[in-house]
Motif scaffolding. Structure first.
Motif, PDB file in Angstrom:
ATOM      1  N   THR A  86      59.246  66.831  72.375  1.00  0.00           N
ATOM      2  CA  THR A  86      60.281  66.452  71.421  1.00  0.00           C
ATOM      3  C   THR A  86      59.652  65.990  70.101  1.00  0.00           C
ATOM      4  OG1 THR A  86      60.334  64.172  72.243  1.00  0.00           O
ATOM      5  CG2 THR A  86      61.841  65.737  73.281  1.00  0.00           C
ATOM      6  N   PRO A  87      60.434  65.926  69.032  1.00  0.00           N
ATOM      7  CA  PRO A  87      59.881  65.522  67.729  1.00  0.00           C
ATOM      8  C   PRO A  87      59.246  64.143  67.736  1.00  0.00           C
ATOM      9  CG  PRO A  87      62.039  66.520  67.447  1.00  0.00           C
ATOM     10  CD  PRO A  87      61.849  66.339  68.925  1.00  0.00           C
ATOM     11  N   GLU A  88      59.763  63.227  68.563  1.00  0.00           N
ATOM     12  CA  GLU A  88      59.223  61.867  68.573  1.00  0.00           C
ATOM     13  C   GLU A  88      57.741  61.828  68.947  1.00  0.00           C
ATOM     14  OE1 GLU A  88      62.806  62.776  68.881  1.00  0.00           O
ATOM     15  OE2 GLU A  88      62.222  62.365  70.937  1.00  0.00           O
ATOM     16  N   TRP A  89      57.268  62.883  69.617  1.00  0.00           N
ATOM     17  CA  TRP A  89      55.876  62.945  70.036  1.00  0.00           C
ATOM     18  C   TRP A  89      55.037  63.798  69.098  1.00  0.00           C
ATOM     19  CZ3 TRP A  89      54.442  59.398  73.303  1.00  0.00           C
ATOM     20  CH2 TRP A  89      55.397  58.856  74.174  1.00  0.00           C
ATOM     21  N   GLY A  90      55.525  64.023  67.884  1.00  0.00           N
ATOM     22  CA  GLY A  90      54.762  64.767  66.889  1.00  0.00           C
ATOM     23  C   GLY A  90      54.792  66.264  67.086  1.00  0.00           C
ATOM     24  N   MET A  91      55.616  66.736  68.016  1.00  0.00           N
ATOM     25  CA  MET A  91      55.667  68.173  68.311  1.00  0.00           C
ATOM     26  C   MET A  91      56.341  68.966  67.198  1.00  0.00           C
ATOM     27  SD  MET A  91      54.394  68.869  71.408  1.00  0.00           S
ATOM     28  CE  MET A  91      55.318  70.187  72.177  1.00  0.00           C
ATOM     29  N   ASP A  92      57.061  68.305  66.322  1.00  0.00           N
ATOM     30  CA  ASP A  92      57.841  69.018  65.302  1.00  0.00           C
ATOM     31  C   ASP A  92      57.055  69.301  64.032  1.00  0.00           C
ATOM     32  OD1 ASP A  92      57.643  66.346  64.563  1.00  0.00           O
ATOM     33  OD2 ASP A  92      59.611  66.316  63.610  1.00  0.00           O
ATOM     34  N   ARG A  93      55.797  68.914  63.969  1.00  0.00           N
ATOM     35  CA  ARG A  93      55.047  69.094  62.734  1.00  0.00           C
ATOM     36  C   ARG A  93      54.948  70.576  62.364  1.00  0.00           C
ATOM     37  NH1 ARG A  93      49.632  67.012  63.527  1.00  0.00           N
ATOM     38  NH2 ARG A  93      49.324  68.150  61.598  1.00  0.00           N
ATOM     39  N   GLY A  94      55.437  70.903  61.169  1.00  0.00           N
ATOM     40  CA  GLY A  94      55.393  72.268  60.675  1.00  0.00           C
ATOM     41  C   GLY A  94      56.635  73.080  60.971  1.00  0.00           C
ATOM     42  N   PHE A  95      57.527  72.553  61.817  1.00  0.00           N
ATOM     43  CA  PHE A  95      58.745  73.281  62.149  1.00  0.00           C
ATOM     44  C   PHE A  95      59.894  72.855  61.243  1.00  0.00           C
ATOM     45  CE2 PHE A  95      56.451  73.634  66.225  1.00  0.00           C
ATOM     46  CZ  PHE A  95      56.523  75.010  66.390  1.00  0.00           C
ATOM     47  N   ILE A  96      60.525  73.825  60.626  1.00  0.00           N
ATOM     48  CA  ILE A  96      61.691  73.532  59.791  1.00  0.00           C
ATOM     49  C   ILE A  96      62.859  73.114  60.670  1.00  0.00           C
ATOM     50  CG2 ILE A  96      63.402  74.591  58.255  1.00  0.00           C
ATOM     51  CD1 ILE A  96      61.135  76.268  57.099  1.00  0.00           C
ATOM     52  N   ARG A  97      63.004  73.793  61.799  1.00  0.00           N
ATOM     53  CA  ARG A  97      63.995  73.341  62.785  1.00  0.00           C
ATOM     54  C   ARG A  97      63.273  73.062  64.091  1.00  0.00           C
ATOM     55  NH1 ARG A  97      69.429  76.515  64.545  1.00  0.00           N
ATOM     56  NH2 ARG A  97      69.903  76.032  62.363  1.00  0.00           N
ATOM     57  N   TYR A  98      63.569  71.893  64.673  1.00  0.00           N
ATOM     58  CA  TYR A  98      63.062  71.576  66.003  1.00  0.00           C
ATOM     59  C   TYR A  98      64.254  71.094  66.817  1.00  0.00           C
ATOM     60  CZ  TYR A  98      59.625  70.519  69.561  1.00  0.00           C
ATOM     61  OH  TYR A  98      58.886  70.543  70.716  1.00  0.00           O
ATOM     62  N   GLN A  99      64.739  71.956  67.685  1.00  0.00           N
ATOM     63  CA  GLN A  99      65.965  71.680  68.431  1.00  0.00           C
ATOM     64  C   GLN A  99      65.623  71.384  69.884  1.00  0.00           C
ATOM     65  OE1 GLN A  99      68.962  74.475  67.411  1.00  0.00           O
ATOM     66  NE2 GLN A  99      70.441  73.757  68.933  1.00  0.00           N
ATOM     67  N   SER A 100      65.822  70.147  70.278  1.00  0.00           N
ATOM     68  CA  SER A 100      65.551  69.772  71.667  1.00  0.00           C
ATOM     69  C   SER A 100      66.712  68.976  72.251  1.00  0.00           C
ATOM     70  CB  SER A 100      64.248  68.966  71.765  1.00  0.00           C
ATOM     71  OG  SER A 100      64.268  67.856  70.880  1.00  0.00           O
ATOM     72  N   HIS A 101      67.101  67.912  71.568  1.00  0.00           N
ATOM     73  CA  HIS A 101      68.186  67.066  72.068  1.00  0.00           C
ATOM     74  C   HIS A 101      69.540  67.732  71.832  1.00  0.00           C
ATOM     75  CE1 HIS A 101      65.285  63.833  72.526  1.00  0.00           C
ATOM     76  NE2 HIS A 101      64.891  64.027  71.279  1.00  0.00           N
ATOM     77  N   GLY A 102      70.557  67.137  72.461  1.00  0.00           N
ATOM     78  CA  GLY A 102      71.921  67.540  72.166  1.00  0.00           C
ATOM     79  C   GLY A 102      72.375  68.823  72.809  1.00  0.00           C
ATOM     80  N   SER A 103      71.846  69.160  73.992  1.00  0.00           N
ATOM     81  CA  SER A 103      72.246  70.412  74.637  1.00  0.00           C
ATOM     82  C   SER A 103      73.592  70.302  75.334  1.00  0.00           C
ATOM     83  CB  SER A 103      71.188  70.829  75.659  1.00  0.00           C
ATOM     84  OG  SER A 103      71.037  69.840  76.672  1.00  0.00           O
ATOM     85  N   SER A 104      74.045  69.061  75.632  1.00  0.00           N
ATOM     86  CA  SER A 104      75.323  68.862  76.314  1.00  0.00           C
ATOM     87  C   SER A 104      75.757  67.421  76.136  1.00  0.00           C
ATOM     88  CB  SER A 104      75.192  69.189  77.807  1.00  0.00           C
ATOM     89  OG  SER A 104      74.341  68.247  78.441  1.00  0.00           O
ATOM     90  N   LEU A 105      77.022  67.149  76.462  1.00  0.00           N
ATOM     91  CA  LEU A 105      77.533  65.785  76.393  1.00  0.00           C
ATOM     92  C   LEU A 105      76.799  64.877  77.374  1.00  0.00           C
ATOM     93  CD1 LEU A 105      81.383  66.409  76.072  1.00  0.00           C
ATOM     94  CD2 LEU A 105      79.827  65.596  74.289  1.00  0.00           C
ATOM     95  N   ILE A 106      76.467  65.431  78.551  1.00  0.00           N
ATOM     96  CA  ILE A 106      75.737  64.638  79.542  1.00  0.00           C
ATOM     97  C   ILE A 106      74.357  64.281  79.010  1.00  0.00           C
ATOM     98  CG2 ILE A 106      74.721  64.666  81.851  1.00  0.00           C
ATOM     99  CD1 ILE A 106      76.991  66.444  82.741  1.00  0.00           C
ATOM    100  N   SER A 107      73.691  65.254  78.401  1.00  0.00           N
ATOM    101  CA  SER A 107      72.373  64.991  77.817  1.00  0.00           C
ATOM    102  C   SER A 107      72.473  63.933  76.720  1.00  0.00           C
ATOM    103  CB  SER A 107      71.789  66.285  77.254  1.00  0.00           C
ATOM    104  OG  SER A 107      70.573  66.036  76.584  1.00  0.00           O
ATOM    105  N   ASP A 108      73.510  64.035  75.894  1.00  0.00           N
ATOM    106  CA  ASP A 108      73.716  63.031  74.848  1.00  0.00           C
ATOM    107  C   ASP A 108      73.884  61.651  75.447  1.00  0.00           C
ATOM    108  OD1 ASP A 108      73.544  64.885  72.826  1.00  0.00           O
ATOM    109  OD2 ASP A 108      75.703  65.182  72.665  1.00  0.00           O
TER     110      ASP A 108
END
Length: 636
Positions: free
Chosen positions: A306-328
């Motif tokens: 996830t982005p919180e772990w620095g995985m999003d560096r260089g990505f314009i979009r990093y989509q991980s969270h928010g896949s469902s209401l349960i996940s939210d």
């Protein structure tokens, strides 16, 4: 003799006191009902007020602390409205319960007590989010602070109620404003970064990097497995290059992906159990974005990819969270607590709101429609193989009539162990393996749909597709299960397939050992970029004329104890940090405790015969240890 009028007068007169008493009694009942009703309304007001405050503070704290070392907070900016919504609902349910108790017992709860009852879970929520206190200590502290607040409000109930009423509007408006910021932050950031992209080289190929979380190579038919688990991956391999011996540089998600992105070893990039990937070294996404690539990542591992772990560096979009209401809901403090403590008791052992492969496909293909003809670099992280090994019903029974329920091997419900029982029988292990293979068959089917969609969009001919995994999985080898607790081959050996028509040969199998850290240099070579942008070897040499002169290079993997430092005593990681060196013949594993293990891995792939205990093995250990120390020192 009295007249009827006089008789009536006397009767009425004598009845008046009784009627007055009954009327007074009725009035008392009505006033009691009115008081209970008004108190219920007050309870709703107090519940809403504290629910909104609790949620807003949780959202702001989570946003400020996400990605900060020492705080394992994994949320998106949308937590600003998610936390507020979830807490509001939970506090209203609590308030409704209190109102029902008032109606049953006909006893009003005073404002000071109401404040105490709602302030306690609000404060507890914030303390649990910060996570620096033991849970019991956090509860005690929350009760203590809330009781002091309630005590100070005694005798000031009218003033307190007026304050709550007068401030309610401002609280609601603030919650709405924060919610809007959370909802539109990422889309706004994406539009801004896209507008800053430079023109890409003409005819630049697309790059699709696929990480199949937790896939060990020896469960693929294309790697010799006796079950047909991967017809679509096998077909992809027939059209490209398959590396028979690929090894991760760590045995769990974060440091392994960090090596995959930077080409650096774990001790170099530093990404670890509590430390995100920092900006010390450039990532593959950053390098390709500088070349004008549209970059996007779609991850299903919500623990460490996830982005919180620095995985999003260089990505314009990093989509991980928010896949469902349960996940939210489970991204909030109380949502997660309820899921982990209530669902297993109801017989539900899967990851709440787990993002499945079809969701990753949908997110990626929807994003493709926004590329506007630019070359893209996309990273897809699939999580369908991770424990518990649960998937669609049809695939769950693909290789067994008795699939797992998910409670035997399940890291979600044990902090330091992958299994719920000290001893797992052979039959139980086989059931877990059968279900794992069913998950793989399901995932392969979804990958087939993805490849078909690329072909339908006419993207297959100009897209470099790389399929690999971040680590493998142990199923009883060395009495271990899961991953991240050792550096044995069961958790290090992963598949690697590179498909790129016109750029790589079809149907080629490479036997030389390679590692994930070699992928960034390889990608840059394939897209015509600077081959010296990243350390590691470009694997293009293995199928080009330079392959004959390619010198062998030992592969290094590393693991720190992290969350397993207090794990079972038989876990290698419990004894200290681990490093391993793999050559064409040997696999050396060294622990900070001083213990060394040596395996002839090609002859002994399950690593059952530790040669470090032999006299000849000791000679090899000393030679390899010197080589390991030399290479690690050279990379520092």
């Amino acid at each position: 003799m009295q007249s009827k009028f006089e008789e009536a007068t006397v009767t009425v007169g004598s009845a008046l006191p009784r009627l007055r008493g009954e009327a007074a009694a009725v009035g008392t009942v009505d006033r009691a009902k009115t008081s209970v009703a008004l108190s219920a309304i007050t309870l709703v007001l107090v519940a809403c007020w504290f629910g909104l405050i609790a949620g807003m503070v949780e959202g702001v704290l989570a946003t400020l602390l996400r990605g900060v070392p020492g705080f394992a907070i994994r949320v998106s900016p949308e937590i600003l409205w998610i936390a507020t919504s979830v807490n509001l609902i939970l506090f209203l349910l609590f308030g409704a319960s209190l109102a029902a108790m008032q109606a049953i017992f006909r006893k009003r709860i005073g404002i000071s007590w109401q404040v105490f009852l709602f302030a306690t879970p609000a404060i507890l929520c914030w303390l649990l989010l910060i996570g620096k206190l033991h849970q019991i200590a956090a509860i005690a502290l929350s009760v203590g602070i809330a009781s002091q607040i309630g005590r100070r409000l005694r005798g000031r109930e009218e003033q307190t109620l007026r304050f709550l009423k007068s401030s309610a509007g401002a609280v609601v408006l603030t919650a709405m404003l924060l919610g809007l910021i959370g909802a539109f932050w990422e889309p706004g950031r994406e539009r801004y970064l896209t507008s800053k992209l430079t023109p890409a080289p003409q005819d630049a190929p697309n790059v699709l990097l696929i990480s199949l979380d937790t896939l060990r190579a020896d469960h693929l038919s294309s790697y010799g497995y006796d079950r047909t688990t991967d017809p679509n991956l096998a077909k992809l391999a027939q059209g490209g290059v398959l590396f028979e011996n690929t090894f991760a540089n760590a045995s769990w998600t974060l440091p392994s992906h960090a090596s995959l992105f930077t080409g650096r070893l774990p001790h170099e990039h530093g990404a670890d159990w509590t430390t995100p990937l920092d900006d010390k070294y450039q990532t593959l996404a950053e390098s390709l974005a500088k070349r004008g690539y549209l970059t996007g990542a779609f991850a299903a591992n919500l623990s460490y990819a996830t982005p919180e772990w620095g995985m999003d560096r260089g990505f314009i979009r990093y989509q991980s969270h928010g896949s469902s209401l349960i996940s939210d809901a489970t991204s909030t403090v109380y949502g997660k607590k309820l899921a982990l403590n209530v669902l297993p008791r109801l017989g539900y052992f899967d990851i709440p709101g787990r993002k499945r492969a079809e969701q990753i496909n949908e997110e990626f293909t929807a994003w493709l429609g926004q590329s506007n003809g630019r070359p893209f670099f996309a990273f897809l992280n699939y999580f369908d193989l991770h424990d518990p090994y649960l998937t669609s019903e049809s695939h769950q029974t693909r290789f067994t009539h008795t699939p797992t329920r998910g409670e035997v091997i399940n890291f979600q419900f044990q902090a330091n162990s992958f299994r719920r029982k000290p001893i797992v029988t052979k039959e139980e292990i086989q059931t877990e393996l059968d279900s794992y293979d069913g998950c793989l068959a399901y995932l392969d089917a979804r990958l087939g749909e993805l490849f078909a969609e690329l072909k339908r969009r006419d993207l297959d001919k100009n897209t470099i597709v790389i399929v690999t995994a971040d680590h493998g999985e142990a199923f009883g080898e060395h009495d271990l299960f899961g991953h991240g607790n050792s550096l044995y081959l069961a958790t290090l050996q992963v598949p690697l397939i590179i498909y790129a028509p016109g750029r790589v040969p079809a149907g080629r199998r490479i036997s030389e050992a390679v590692s994930l850290r070699d992928i960034p240099a390889t990608v840059m070579n394939l897209v015509g970029g600077d081959t010296n942008s990243f350390p590691g070897r470009s694997m293009v040499k293995f199928w080009s004329h330079e392959g004959a002169t390619q010198s062998a290079e030992a592969i290094i993997s590393e693991l720190s104890p992290g969350r397993f430092k207090d794990g079972p005593s038989y876990y290698p990681a419990t004894q200290g940090g681990l490093r391993s060196l793999l050559t064409d013949e040997w696999h050396l594993i060294v622990s900070d405790s001083g213990k060394s293990e040596l395996y002839a891995w090609k002859r002994d792939p399950r690593e059952e015969n530790d040669l470090a205990k032999t006299e000849a093995g000791q000679v090899v250990v000393r030679e390899l240890l010197e080589r390991l120390n030399s290479q690690v020192g050279r990379t520092k």
